[in-house]
Design an enzyme around this catalytic site. Sequence first.
Site, PDB file in Angstrom:
ATOM      1  N   HIS A   2       5.568  -8.833  -2.903  1.00 48.37           N
ATOM      2  CA  HIS A   2       4.155  -9.320  -3.733  1.00 48.37           C
ATOM      3  C   HIS A   2       3.062  -8.889  -2.799  1.00 48.37           C
ATOM      4  O   HIS A   2       2.982  -8.822  -1.470  1.00 48.37           O
ATOM      5  CB  HIS A   2       4.311 -10.564  -3.929  1.00 48.37           C
ATOM      6  N   VAL A  17       0.576 -10.275  -1.543  1.00 50.07           N
ATOM      7  CA  VAL A  17       0.426 -11.034  -0.054  1.00 50.07           C
ATOM      8  C   VAL A  17       1.411 -10.912   0.798  1.00 50.07           C
ATOM      9  O   VAL A  17       1.286 -11.489   2.051  1.00 50.07           O
ATOM     10  CB  VAL A  17       0.020 -12.572  -0.441  1.00 50.07           C
ATOM     11  N   LYS A  18       2.523 -10.309   0.705  1.00 49.59           N
ATOM     12  CA  LYS A  18       3.441 -10.072   1.576  1.00 49.59           C
ATOM     13  C   LYS A  18       3.212  -9.262   2.876  1.00 49.59           C
ATOM     14  O   LYS A  18       2.182  -8.572   2.793  1.00 49.59           O
ATOM     15  CB  LYS A  18       4.641 -10.016   1.012  1.00 49.59           C
ATOM     16  N   HIS A  19       4.162  -8.940   3.625  1.00 47.41           N
ATOM     17  CA  HIS A  19       4.155  -8.361   4.850  1.00 47.41           C
ATOM     18  C   HIS A  19       3.624  -6.746   4.376  1.00 47.41           C
ATOM     19  O   HIS A  19       3.057  -5.971   5.035  1.00 47.41           O
ATOM     20  CB  HIS A  19       5.342  -8.368   5.752  1.00 47.41           C
TER      21      HIS A  19
END
Length: 399
Positions: free
Chosen positions: A195, A197-199
């Site tokens: 997603h 907002v993930k790394h």
Amino acid sequence: MSSTDLLAIHGGIPVRDTYLPYGKQMIDGEDIQTVMNVLQSNYLTTGPSIEAFEEKVAQYVGAKYAVAFSSGTAALHAACFAAGIHTGDEVITTPITFAASANCILYQGGKPVFADIDYNTYNIDPLSIEKLITKNTKAIIPVDFTGQPVDLDKVSDIAKRHNLIVIEDAAHSFGAAYKGRKIGALSDMTMFSFHPVKHITTGEGGIITTNNEEYYRKLAQFRSHGITKDPSHMAKNDEPWYYEMQFLGYNYRMTDIQAALGLSQLNKTEYFLARRRQFASIYNEAFKDIEEIAIPFHLPDCHSSWHLYILRLNLDRLRVGRKEIYQALLQENIGVNVHYIPVYLQPYYQELGYNKSLCPQAEKLYEEIITLPLFPGMNEKDVEDVVKAAQKVVKYYGK
């Protein structure tokens, strides 16, 4: 919070002039060009970028296999299928997580069983897991909340003694390490989310990594309608075009467009992780001596990937509750959030018969936490603004 309170805190001047979100993707020219190359190629889906992305993720985490999906939720659903979860089975997980960690169990007809958390680490408490195991328990879905790995030795020991499958929800922990080994090859199956907002991001997307060939085959077939073209697994193979649908699967395929973005993002993984860890370290140092708040505790020998930075409020030292602190930080243009409302408190789960006060430690933690901005696209001034705003607000509301 009254307008008088807000005026007293801010003096009419917030810390920031512009809004800082709690999380945001970081996309550069290389990412854009990589996606453009796929758009101009012959394959937009089911093409070579998928396999290349899977191989690179598997290599990065040290797993034998990786199967990409259209979302992390789809990946968890597939893992529950591969684990053989069906009606009547119980699966133990944590309530401090996104709903998908439990919903995936329901998709297969299973029953989510919520274990309480360790109040110090915020992760699932192995002692709570042990107490909840019954003859119907089939699997455990621990969640590496905020990027900190769960106590995998204890969880794995419980699973082995009770013949349970461990599906690690590592949506928050891409790049994290447990006792010197990267998350991704330590559980029966591990899910990562991509997603925004993930790394790293593929827009939407997820992946399951595993060392088990049988799980790998089931996962790959499940994401594509339950269809196989592998002659070694078909009942017959009379024609060159022949394929078999052997069970009810889903269209959970990732596109080559997504995979190409993921491949480009993977090149920057260590940079992204270093930025997150740098900023988290600044937060820890800034907040460590403030009585009104507590900084996160991490297990020894674990290396968090710092997906989220959770500020835990010491409400005994404050004149107001979490809501007022949250609103005051928003007024400072700091994009705070809360992760998470305990899953079983959601109306749908209440209708299923889950009771409030099911996990006291999880519910206590929920009342005290606020998520601060943390993402690699931030700069040192952004981090400084977050620190200033948090210190300003808790100092004003401190007893």
